[in-house]
Enzyme design. Structure first.
Site, PDB file in Angstrom:
ATOM      1  N   HIS A 111       0.843  -1.193   0.000  1.00 13.30           N
ATOM      2  CA  HIS A 111       0.000   0.000   0.000  1.00 13.30           C
ATOM      3  C   HIS A 111       0.879   1.245   0.000  1.00 13.30           C
ATOM      4  CE1 HIS A 111       1.237  -0.353   4.166  1.00 13.30           C
ATOM      5  NE2 HIS A 111       0.990   0.943   4.280  1.00 13.30           N
ATOM      6  N   ARG A 135       6.985  -8.781  16.284  1.00 16.73           N
ATOM      7  CA  ARG A 135       7.547  -7.513  15.810  1.00 16.73           C
ATOM      8  C   ARG A 135       6.606  -6.379  16.216  1.00 16.73           C
ATOM      9  NH1 ARG A 135       6.768  -4.379  10.806  1.00 16.73           N
ATOM     10  NH2 ARG A 135       8.511  -2.897  10.674  1.00 16.73           N
TER      11      ARG A 135
END
Length: 384
Positions: free
Chosen positions: A253, A319
């Site tokens: 994106h 993460r």
């Protein structure tokens, strides 16, 4: 770093839509729930998280050469260092729109606390997180992979998003929202992210000065435009996935916002699409990753480009990243300065406000590399 959006505009007829809805209902009789505490151990991924072959991640990608811009001289008022920083920013924005900043003035202890406090929220049981559940059509709150919004190509992540305002009357907006939503036991949690957002807003305004200088419109032009910004802060939490080669933490994106300031932990996973291939940007605790979004692309009349990027996951380690999305105040009209419009470079995009683009990406379109083009067509269609 996405402002996660609805699926792309469809042209199917109403009967086709009805048939598709019936089919989707049959396929999804059992609602999918993204409970990271369970799915992180699951060997067979639900099909909704498996991405098409052409979009599946490649883990071993070359590293992107990103300029490391030292802001110490700029922040201390050194004119020579300021000119050099502006030059480097402009060069990066003409290439791919990504750069790193160091000696940025944000306290390292505040950054560490912002990372560590994420565990206080994301590691609690799912029902507790759902107290902040994002409502349909809204961009703030808790989202567990957006299972209630998308039916395919789901991201392998959880997020907590909240609004920030640089207006004086809204000086505690982050703290108040988090306390009211999660309870008074999250008061310190809210204070940390209020302080972090204040720091991000100030840093954004400094970067806007450099962007203005690099485009030849002066330091004050964009700084004043964003001084009372209404921005978005997002905490991204990517749990381990036993089949990381099948899914993505965040799909490809371009950010529809103006500017993104990202801080990665030491795990890594950010990838940027440059010169027709994916590249990684390695973590650096001392640096923020900065990138141009679609709104600033329009504000610069297309001279600076937003860039396609995504996040990959791994099988062993969670993460985390902190993303601040700079957005103009809702009544500000996004229109390029006159210096950036001439016979050789006519207007590329119509005037709009940030709430108009936000509505488009929340209700009508899933952000990709053609968001601005699709948004322009949508605006023209609305007018006619």
């Amino acid at each position: 770093m996405a402002i996660d959006c609805m699926t792309n505009i469809q042209t199917m007829s109403q009967p086709q839509k009805h048939q598709q809805q019936q089919q989707d209902h049959k396929e999804d009789e059992t609602p999918l729930v993204f409970d990271a505490s369970l799915l992180r151990h699951q060997l067979d991924l639900p099909k909704q998280f498996i991405w098409p072959d052409e979009e599946k991640p490649c883990m071993n990608v070359p590293e992107l050469v990103v300029p490391l811009i030292d802001l110490r001289g700029f922040l201390s008022g050194d004119p020579v260092a300021t000119m050099e920083a502006a030059r480097m920013v402009g060069e990066a924005c003409q290439k791919h729109g990504f750069f790193l900043v160091v000696n940025h003035g944000i306290d390292a202890n505040l950054i560490s606390r912002a990372h560590s406090y994420m565990d206080d929220f994301f590691e609690v049981p799912l029902p507790q997180k759902q107290r902040a559940q994002r409502k349909t059509g809204e961009h703030c709150g808790y989202a567990s992979s957006f299972t209630g919004r998308f039916s395919s190509k789901l991201p392998w992540k959880e997020t907590l998003s909240f609004q920030y305002s640089a207006e004086e009357k809204s000086s505690n907006i982050v703290e108040d929202y988090l306390c009211n939503t999660l309870g008074q036991e999250f008061e310190q949690f809210g204070r940390v992210y209020q302080d972090y957002c204040d720091g991000m807003s100030n840093l954004s305004l400094g970067i806007m000065e450099l962007l203005g200088m690099s485009l030849g419109v002066g330091k004050a032009c964009f700084r004043e435009f964003f001084e009372e910004n209404n921005s978005i802060m997002r905490l991204n939490y990517y749990p381990p996935c036993q089949k990381p080669d099948l899914t993505l933490g965040t799909g490809p994106h371009c950010d529809p916002t103006s500017l993104t300031i990202l801080h990665q932990d030491q795990v890594g996973g950010l990838q940027v699409f440059v010169d027709n291939e994916w590249h990684s940007i390695s973590p650096n605790f001392d640096a923020f990753v900065v990138n141009i979004g679609d709104t600033f692309m329009a504000l610069s009349n297309g001279r600076y480009k937003s860039c396609l990027h995504r996040a990959v996951v791994n099988s062993k380690t969670t993460r985390k990243s902190l993303a601040f999305f700079l957005c103009p105040k809702s009544d500000k009209v996004v229109s390029p300065p006159s210096e950036l419009v001439d016979d050789l470079t006519p207007r590329m995009y119509p005037d709009f406000t940030w709430p108009m683009l936000l509505e488009f990406t929340q209700k009508h379109y899933r952000a990709d590399i053609k968001t601005l083009e699709a948004f322009t067509n949508w605006l023209q269609h609305k007018k006619t």
